[in-house]
Each structure stands twice: as structure tokens, then as C-alpha cells.
Design an enzyme around this catalytic site. Structure first.
Site, PDB file in Angstrom:
ATOM      1  N   SER A 177       0.839  -1.206   0.000  1.00  0.00           N
ATOM      2  CA  SER A 177       0.000   0.000   0.000  1.00  0.00           C
ATOM      3  C   SER A 177       0.870   1.251   0.000  1.00  0.00           C
ATOM      4  CB  SER A 177      -0.867  -0.016   1.255  1.00  0.00           C
ATOM      5  OG  SER A 177      -1.448   1.243   1.463  1.00  0.00           O
ATOM      6  N   TYR A 231      -1.637  -0.940  10.925  1.00  0.00           N
ATOM      7  CA  TYR A 231      -1.913  -1.502   9.588  1.00  0.00           C
ATOM      8  C   TYR A 231      -0.720  -1.249   8.658  1.00  0.00           C
ATOM      9  CZ  TYR A 231      -3.578  -1.606   4.773  1.00  0.00           C
ATOM     10  OH  TYR A 231      -3.682  -1.849   3.425  1.00  0.00           O
ATOM     11  N   LYS A 269       2.165  -3.822   6.676  1.00  0.00           N
ATOM     12  CA  LYS A 269       2.535  -3.796   5.247  1.00  0.00           C
ATOM     13  C   LYS A 269       4.052  -3.658   5.096  1.00  0.00           C
ATOM     14  CE  LYS A 269      -1.340  -4.451   3.654  1.00  0.00           C
ATOM     15  NZ  LYS A 269      -1.681  -5.512   2.761  1.00  0.00           N
ATOM     16  N   PHE A 305      -2.343   2.744  -4.637  1.00  0.00           N
ATOM     17  CA  PHE A 305      -2.773   4.058  -4.168  1.00  0.00           C
ATOM     18  C   PHE A 305      -4.255   3.933  -3.770  1.00  0.00           C
ATOM     19  CE2 PHE A 305       0.820   6.885  -4.032  1.00  0.00           C
ATOM     20  CZ  PHE A 305       1.788   5.945  -4.364  1.00  0.00           C
TER      21      PHE A 305
HETATM   22  P1  NAD Z   1     -11.024  -6.781   1.358  1.00  0.00           P
HETATM   23  O1  NAD Z   1     -11.236  -6.740   2.825  1.00  0.00           O
HETATM   24  O2  NAD Z   1     -12.176  -6.541   0.468  1.00  0.00           O
HETATM   25  O3  NAD Z   1     -10.337  -8.182   0.957  1.00  0.00           O
HETATM   26  C1  NAD Z   1      -9.499  -8.883   1.820  1.00  0.00           C
HETATM   27  C2  NAD Z   1     -10.036 -10.311   1.934  1.00  0.00           C
HETATM   28  O4  NAD Z   1      -9.201 -11.062   2.824  1.00  0.00           O
HETATM   29  C3  NAD Z   1     -11.460 -10.364   2.487  1.00  0.00           C
HETATM   30  O5  NAD Z   1     -12.264 -11.088   1.561  1.00  0.00           O
HETATM   31  C4  NAD Z   1     -11.316 -11.083   3.814  1.00  0.00           C
HETATM   32  O6  NAD Z   1     -12.445 -11.888   4.099  1.00  0.00           O
HETATM   33  C5  NAD Z   1     -10.048 -11.902   3.592  1.00  0.00           C
HETATM   34  N1  NAD Z   1      -9.301 -12.266   4.809  1.00  0.00           N
HETATM   35  C6  NAD Z   1      -8.928 -11.462   5.848  1.00  0.00           C
HETATM   36  N2  NAD Z   1      -8.227 -12.164   6.756  1.00  0.00           N
HETATM   37  C7  NAD Z   1      -8.149 -13.450   6.268  1.00  0.00           C
HETATM   38  C8  NAD Z   1      -7.560 -14.649   6.753  1.00  0.00           C
HETATM   39  N3  NAD Z   1      -6.904 -14.712   7.929  1.00  0.00           N
HETATM   40  N4  NAD Z   1      -7.687 -15.772   6.008  1.00  0.00           N
HETATM   41  C9  NAD Z   1      -8.357 -15.752   4.834  1.00  0.00           C
HETATM   42  N5  NAD Z   1      -8.921 -14.649   4.327  1.00  0.00           N
HETATM   43  C10 NAD Z   1      -8.820 -13.512   5.035  1.00  0.00           C
HETATM   44  O7  NAD Z   1      -9.849  -5.762   1.031  1.00  0.00           O
HETATM   45  P2  NAD Z   1      -9.330  -5.198  -0.368  1.00  0.00           P
HETATM   46  O8  NAD Z   1      -9.675  -3.761  -0.430  1.00  0.00           O
HETATM   47  O9  NAD Z   1      -9.716  -6.100  -1.476  1.00  0.00           O
HETATM   48  O10 NAD Z   1      -7.761  -5.279  -0.105  1.00  0.00           O
HETATM   49  C11 NAD Z   1      -6.990  -6.408  -0.515  1.00  0.00           C
HETATM   50  C12 NAD Z   1      -5.551  -6.187  -0.071  1.00  0.00           C
HETATM   51  O11 NAD Z   1      -5.080  -4.965  -0.634  1.00  0.00           O
HETATM   52  C13 NAD Z   1      -5.374  -6.077   1.438  1.00  0.00           C
HETATM   53  O12 NAD Z   1      -4.179  -6.753   1.785  1.00  0.00           O
HETATM   54  C14 NAD Z   1      -5.219  -4.585   1.660  1.00  0.00           C
HETATM   55  O13 NAD Z   1      -4.420  -4.294   2.786  1.00  0.00           O
HETATM   56  C15 NAD Z   1      -4.526  -4.155   0.383  1.00  0.00           C
HETATM   57  N6  NAD Z   1      -4.769  -2.725   0.043  1.00  0.00           N
HETATM   58  C16 NAD Z   1      -6.056  -2.291  -0.122  1.00  0.00           C
HETATM   59  C17 NAD Z   1      -6.295  -0.940  -0.422  1.00  0.00           C
HETATM   60  C18 NAD Z   1      -7.701  -0.414  -0.570  1.00  0.00           C
HETATM   61  O14 NAD Z   1      -7.881   0.819  -0.563  1.00  0.00           O
HETATM   62  N7  NAD Z   1      -8.723  -1.234  -0.754  1.00  0.00           N
HETATM   63  C19 NAD Z   1      -5.207  -0.058  -0.552  1.00  0.00           C
HETATM   64  C20 NAD Z   1      -3.916  -0.552  -0.390  1.00  0.00           C
HETATM   65  C21 NAD Z   1      -3.713  -1.902  -0.097  1.00  0.00           C
END
Ligand code: NAD
Ligand code: UDP
Length: 346
Positions: A124, A148, A152, A177
Site C-alpha cells: 500500500s 496496519y 505492510k 494508491f
Molecule cells: P477486502 O477486505 O475486500 O479483501 C481482503 C479479503 O481477505 C477479504 O475477503 C477477507 O475476508 C479476507 N481475509 C482477511 N483475513 C483473512 C484470513 N486470515 N484468512 C483468509 N482470508 C482472510 O480488502 P481489499 O480492499 O480487497 O484489499 C486487498 C488487499 O489490498 C489487502 O491486503 C489490503 O491491505 C490491500 N490494500 C487495499 C487498499 C484499498 O484501498 N482497498 C489499498 C492498499 C492496499
């Protein structure tokens, strides 16, 4: 290529699943559904008209992860699974270290055991903290301000060490981003539980009348209109960035980091304005004090991803807002809309 998508029922994972299938890959999803819905997997199947194997799995559990690798023998892994809410991470830091680091460790162990060498990890822009010069390049100093963000950064360090010890692997960390938007079909999109933390789902819920008004966190930043600036990127473009990374990873070694954004900054007021245009709805807002920990400005230098991965975001801010609004209108209560409809027809 067969790709294991952890967190594949989530927001970014589900969009990446669709793009991977459309690019000709076989995929397997593993998710514990703590922040997602089985309906998302059903929708991936209906968009792609493909059977998608899916494991209900807590990836912190070694025997669970081992079973998935033993059954599926993936060629590559895209690791999305984890917890992602900054505020919640301040309240429950141990849960963040447990899920985020715990699942990453189990995935790495299984990749070693089953000789799976190609990993793409969801990092991220939060790892840059609030002080970096913009547009920010991948070699900027990392500086995190909450648990958080620290998970990362720690995982990136873990991946660097892993790559150093096992040079036959290719490990790619993608620093996202601000992903917004939804699949153009309106069948999958962002479905936050409860009150959205992020701005785009909050705005669409205001436009739809589900919430009364948006709070704009500060209009006294040193930006043209005083509101915060972010690099919003369409989730489908982001998904395609993963395909570029996984394909590149199949043919090389080492540890690589890329920014995934558009390279352009948009202020909160500009974003609200665009949502108003595409939805034709009023979006009432009030200006409130700054949210603690928010950076004034964050946008990417994307030249490395363009040069090395051949990836560049193509969709506009208008596309992002239109597709978010389409998803909101077709699914007023997110994936629960489908369950509610099924219950109502009983
Ligand atoms: P999201 O919460 O929609 O998806 C994450 C998924 O991981 C969920 O479906 C959740 O049920 C699953 N999960 C959580 N813990 C788990 C575990 N122990 N075992 C199995 N499954 C598990 O989030 P997203 O927005 O799709 O983000 C995906 C990744 O991208 C994350 O790692 C997040 O930190 C990173 N990220 C997201 C953003 C954003 O703005 N959405 C920005 C930067 C980074
Ligand atoms: N923001 C806002 N109101 C909200 C949520 C966010 O004004 O209800 C602002 C926030 O201050 C930031 C931008 O919108 O300038 C993007 O915030 P978000 O939480 O979506 O992403 P992040 O802060 O992680 O970049």
C-alpha cells in the site's frame, strides 16, 4: 498458469479474479469471508461463465494452507488476504499482526514446500507515510504511522529477506494508491460492512440516500481547494496490474516493488463534483476537522510499472465514479441485496 488468489472474494481480489480468468489463467480462491461474501464468488462465476474453485479458509492455519497447496499445486500466488482498516488497527493491533503477518508466513512456508516461486503481494501507498515528496517513487524512505501500515512494511521486509535467501523465487510487492470503481457489469464492487471508512463508498451511499451527508475531513490543507489529494485508480486497472506482475514474475527472479496508481492527484472536492456529475444526485457535505494521521497529498510516480511491467492505468476519474455509482444502484445493500431478494422471494 494456475494462480491461488488469497482474499479473492474481497474487493480487489474479486476484480483480479475476473481479469485473470479473462486473460486465460486458471484460478483458485481462498478466503475466510470475514470481510466479504460468497455472493462475490458466485458473481465472478457468472461474469466469466467459469467454475471457480473456492476454499473457505483461515490462512493463518498451517494445515489449511498446506491442504490447499497439496490439492491445487498453484504456479503462482496473489496474496490479498488480510485486514485493512487503519482506525481498527489502532484499536486491535494484535489482530492486525496476527492476520496479516500470520497468513503471509503460512503462504511463504507452503510456497517453499511446494516449490511455488511466483508471488505478488498487496502492499500500500501507506508505507510512504505523510511526509514523502510527491509524486512518490518506489525508492522513497518508508515511514508508517499506524499498525496496519506497519504490517505492510514488515511484510515487505519479510519478502525482501525471503527473496534474498531463495533467489529462484520472484516476489513482487505492489503498492496500491486509492482503488475505487467497480466492474463495468455492476455485478462486483466494494461492499464495506457498516459505515465505510473510505471516501468512494461513503459518497455513493450519500448519493443513494443511505446516508445524510459526507464529512470532508479538512479544507485547510496546502492544496488548491484546501482538501486532501489522492491518486484514485480504477479497480479494474489495478487488477490488470496484477496480471502484468504475475506474467513478468513467471520469467524472472528477485524482489521487485511497484507503485500502482494513475500518477494524478484529485482533491476530495473534485471527487465529490465528479460523483455529482455522473449520478445527477445531490451530495450534501460538511467540512469537519482533519482526520488524524491523514496525509495532505499522495500520488504516485508510476513510471517504473510502466517501464518494467508495461502497465499503465487507462480508465478516467469519470469511469471510476460512473462504475461505482452503477454498482451502488444495482446493489443498494451491497451483496446483501441478493440475499435479501432471495429471502423476499421465498
Ligand atoms: P477486502 O477486505 O475486500 O479483501 C481482503 C479479503 O481477505 C477479504 O475477503 C477477507 O475476508 C479476507 N481475509 C482477511 N483475513 C483473512 C484470513 N486470515 N484468512 C483468509 N482470508 C482472510 O480488502 P481489499 O480492499 O480487497 O484489499 C486487498 C488487499 O489490498 C489487502 O491486503 C489490503 O491491505 C490491500 N490494500 C487495499 C487498499 C484499498 O484501498 N482497498 C489499498 C492498499 C492496499
Ligand atoms: N475523506 C473524507 N471523508 C471521508 C473519508 C475520507 O474527506 O468520509 C478524505 C480523506 O481525508 C482523504 C481522502 O478522502 O483525503 C481519501 O480517504 P480514504 O480513507 O478513502 O483513503 P486514504 O486516506 O487511505 O488515502
Amino acid at each position: 498458469m494456475k494462480v491461488l488468489i488469497t482474499g479473492g472474494a474481497g474487493y480487489i481480489g474479486s476484480h483480479t479474479a475476473v481479469e485473470l480468468i479473462e486473460a486465460g489463467c486458471r484460478i483458485v480462491i481462498a478466503d475466510n469471508f470475514s470481510n466479504s461474501s460468497l455472493v462475490a464468488v458466485k458473481r465472478i462465476r457468472s461474469i466469466t461463465e467459469t467454475e471457480v474453485p473456492c476454499y473457505f479458509a483461515d490462512l493463518r492455519r498451517e494445515e489449511t494452507v498446506t491442504r490447499i497447496f497439496r490439492n491445487e499445486r498453484p504456479d503462482a500466488v496473489i496474496h490479498f488476504a488480510g485486514l485493512k482498516a487503519v482506525g481498527e488497527s489502532n484499536e486491535h493491533p494484535v489482530a492486525y499482526y496476527d492476520h496479516n503477518l500470520g497468513s503471509m508466513i503460512q503462504i511463504l512456508k507452503a510456497m517453499r514446500t511446494y516449490n511455488c516461486r511466483n508471488l505478488v503481494y498487496s502492499s500500500s501507498a501507506t508505507v510512504y507515510g505523510g511526509e514523502a515528496e510527491m509524486p512518490v517513487m518506489e525508492d522513497a524512505a518508508l515511514q508508517t504511522t499506524n499498525p496496519y501500515g506497519r504490517t505492510k512494511k514488515m511484510i515487505e521486509e519479510m519478502l525482501m529477506d525471503t527473496s534474498g535467501a531463495y533467489p529462484e523465487m520472484c516476489i513482487t510487492a505492489l503498492r496500491y494508491f486509492n482503488p475505487i470503481g467497480a466492474h463495468r457489469s455492476g455485478l462486483i464492487g466494494e461492499d464495506p460492512l457498516g459505515i465505510p471508512n473510505n471516501i468512494a463508498p461513503f459518497i455513493t451511499q450519500v448519493a443513494a440516500g443511505r446516508r445524510g451527508y459526507l464529512q470532508i475531513f479538512g479544507n485547510d490543507y496546502e492544496t488548491a481547494d484546501g482538501t486532501g489529494i489522492r491518486d484514485y485508480v480504477h479497480v479494474t486497472d489495478l487488477a490488470k496490474g496484477h496480471i502484468a506482475a504475475i506474467n513478468k514474475g513467471a520469467g524472472r527472479n528477485g524482489y521487485h516493488v511497484y507503485n500502482l496508481g494513475t500518477g494524478y492527484g484529485t482533491s476530495v472536492l473534485e471527487l465529490v463534483h465528479m460523483f455529482r456529475l455522473v449520478s445527477g444526485k445531490r451530495i450534501p457535505y460538511v467540512i469537519t476537522p482533519r482526520r488524524p494521521g491523514d496525509a495532505a497529498v499522495s500520488f504516485a510516480d508510476t513510471s517504473k510499472a510502466e517501464r518494467e511491467l508495461g502497465w499503465k492505468a487507462e480508465l478516467s476519474l469519470e469511469d471510476m465514479c460512473r462504475d461505482s455509482w452503477n454498482w451502488q444502484q444495482k446493489n443498494p445493500a451491497g451483496y446483501r441485496s441478493e440475499m435479501i431478494m432471495e429471502v423476499e422471494t421465498l
